[in-house]
Design an enzyme around this catalytic site. Structure first.
Site, short mmCIF file in Angstrom:
data_model
loop_
_atom_site.label_atom_id
_atom_site.label_comp_id
_atom_site.label_asym_id
_atom_site.label_seq_id
_atom_site.Cartn_x
_atom_site.Cartn_y
_atom_site.Cartn_z
N GLU A 24 29.16 -9.85 1.11
CA GLU A 24 29.58 -10.73 0.01
C GLU A 24 29.52 -9.95 -1.29
OE1 GLU A 24 28.24 -14.99 -0.63
OE2 GLU A 24 27.33 -14.03 -2.41
N THR A 55 32.89 -14.35 -3.99
CA THR A 55 32.41 -15.59 -4.57
C THR A 55 33.41 -16.14 -5.57
OG1 THR A 55 31.17 -14.49 -6.34
CG2 THR A 55 30.01 -14.90 -4.27
N GLY A 116 30.24 -26.56 -4.49
CA GLY A 116 30.01 -25.96 -5.79
C GLY A 116 28.81 -26.57 -6.48
N TYR A 151 22.49 -24.05 5.48
CA TYR A 151 21.20 -23.80 4.86
C TYR A 151 20.10 -23.89 5.91
CZ TYR A 151 23.61 -24.35 0.41
OH TYR A 151 24.48 -24.19 -0.64
N HIS A 155 19.56 -27.63 2.35
CA HIS A 155 20.09 -27.62 0.99
C HIS A 155 19.07 -28.30 0.08
CE1 HIS A 155 22.64 -28.72 -2.42
NE2 HIS A 155 23.52 -27.83 -1.99
N GLU A 164 20.44 -32.82 7.08
CA GLU A 164 21.11 -31.54 6.89
C GLU A 164 22.02 -31.23 8.08
OE1 GLU A 164 22.09 -27.95 5.00
OE2 GLU A 164 20.91 -29.62 4.21
N LYS A 171 30.84 -31.32 8.60
CA LYS A 171 31.63 -30.21 8.07
C LYS A 171 32.40 -29.51 9.19
CE LYS A 171 29.55 -27.90 4.88
NZ LYS A 171 28.67 -26.93 4.14
N GLN A 182 23.07 -19.49 3.90
CA GLN A 182 22.48 -19.05 2.64
C GLN A 182 21.43 -18.01 2.97
OE1 GLN A 182 22.18 -18.48 -0.29
NE2 GLN A 182 23.38 -19.95 -1.44
N GLN A 218 15.37 -11.56 -9.98
CA GLN A 218 16.63 -12.08 -9.46
C GLN A 218 16.40 -12.84 -8.16
OE1 GLN A 218 19.50 -9.22 -7.79
NE2 GLN A 218 20.97 -10.07 -9.25
#
Length: 293
Positions: A24, A55, A116, A151, A155, A164, A171, A182, A218
């Site tokens: 990514e 992204t 998003g 996730y 999430h 979840e 989905k 993730q 980060q």
């Protein structure tokens, strides 16, 4: 090539095949910086990834979206299949159709559909409240392979792990054919999540997302945003080396490599590496797993 076809081909082979490796990256914040990403792309593409996800750069409409421009370069200049992230919470159907037309005209076939993040400075629209809404709408009108996010540790907005999995199942039922997780630092958490997906009869490949620890501040921000937990071993690395940049880089890379090797020798179909646009990270990881993937 559609990413779903890539996994189908590997599953249908009679002999064991290499597992997928994907990266990514994120588009530069300024158009003038697009030229500077060539160094990163050159290194990443030399490592022969199966695909690279880009992204989503919001704002400016589809024709001026840096995500799409970068994805086109990856496909046309580097001959690697891109996956375009596409969020939907702040877009209506006409705007999503505009993105879809631009993607189709550029020969881009793979979309990672995302809700998003909520943004107080942007108005949420009612057309797409969930990624599953986006997938269901686009699948009826456009010919894309849809990937979805998942996730392993829930999430941040999920009520619990049962909810979840229910949302993830919805989905997949809407049309998500591959699931990218993730970031996760605890393989046990990923394996538990993988088993829960199997019990729920989620047949799509579930690909773990790995981010090497190279910047303590980060990583802490990312974990807060996505809900990943700190395993004790991970915590010790941060505590011991957060004030020593070089030592943290080496220790973080070693932790990521051990995590990836553990995943690869287990029942996963590939690894998705969050590169943070750092080609040195990708190269070091690839050198460490050269003979096992």
């Amino acid at each position: 090539m559609k990413i779903s076809e890539l996994y189908q081909t590997k599953q249908n082979q009679e002999t064991p095949s290499k597992k997928t490796l994907s990266f990514e990256i994120f588009p530069p914040k300024k158009d003038s910086e697009l030229k500077n990403i060539d160094k990163t792309l050159s290194v990443l593409c030399e490592l022969n990834p199966d695909y690279i996800s880009v992204t989503f750069g919001a704002g400016g409409g589809a024709n001026r979206n840096r995500t799409i421009e970068l994805a086109k370069r990856i496909k046309q200049e580097y001959h690697v299949e891109p996956v375009v992230h596409l969020t939907c919470l702040h877009y209506d159907k006409a705007e999503i159709d505009e993105f879809a037309r631009v993607l189709t005209n550029a020969g881009l076939q793979n979309v990672l559909a995302l809700r998003g993040d909520k943004n107080p400075n942007m108005r949420e629209k009612e057309s797409f409240l969930h990624a599953s809404d986006l997938i269901a709408y686009m699948k009826d009108k456009w010919d894309f392979c849809f990937l979805g996010a998942c996730y392993p540790e829930c999430h941040p907005e999920s009520e619990d792990k049962v909810c979840e999995i229910k949302h993830l199942k919805a989905k997949v039922n809407a049309g998500a054919e591959v699931l990218l997780s993730q970031l996760c630092f605890d393989n046990h958490a990923f394996f538990r999540f993988q088993e829960a997906c199997r019990i729920a009869d989620i047949q799509a490949p579930v690909i773990p997302g790995i981010m090497p620890v190279i910047n303590a501040a980060q990583i802490k921000r990312m974990i807060t945003m996505c809900g990943a937990t700190f395993p004790v071993r991970f915590q010790k690395i941060i505590q011991a080396y957060e004030s020593n940049k070089e030592a943290l880089f080496d220790a973080g890379m070693s932790y990521a490599l051990s995590q990836i090797i553990d995943l690869l020798v287990s029942d996963v179909e590939g690894i998705h590496l969050y590169t943070m646009n750092n080609p040195l990270v990708a190269r070091r990881i690839c050198e460490g797993i050269r003979n096992i993937i």
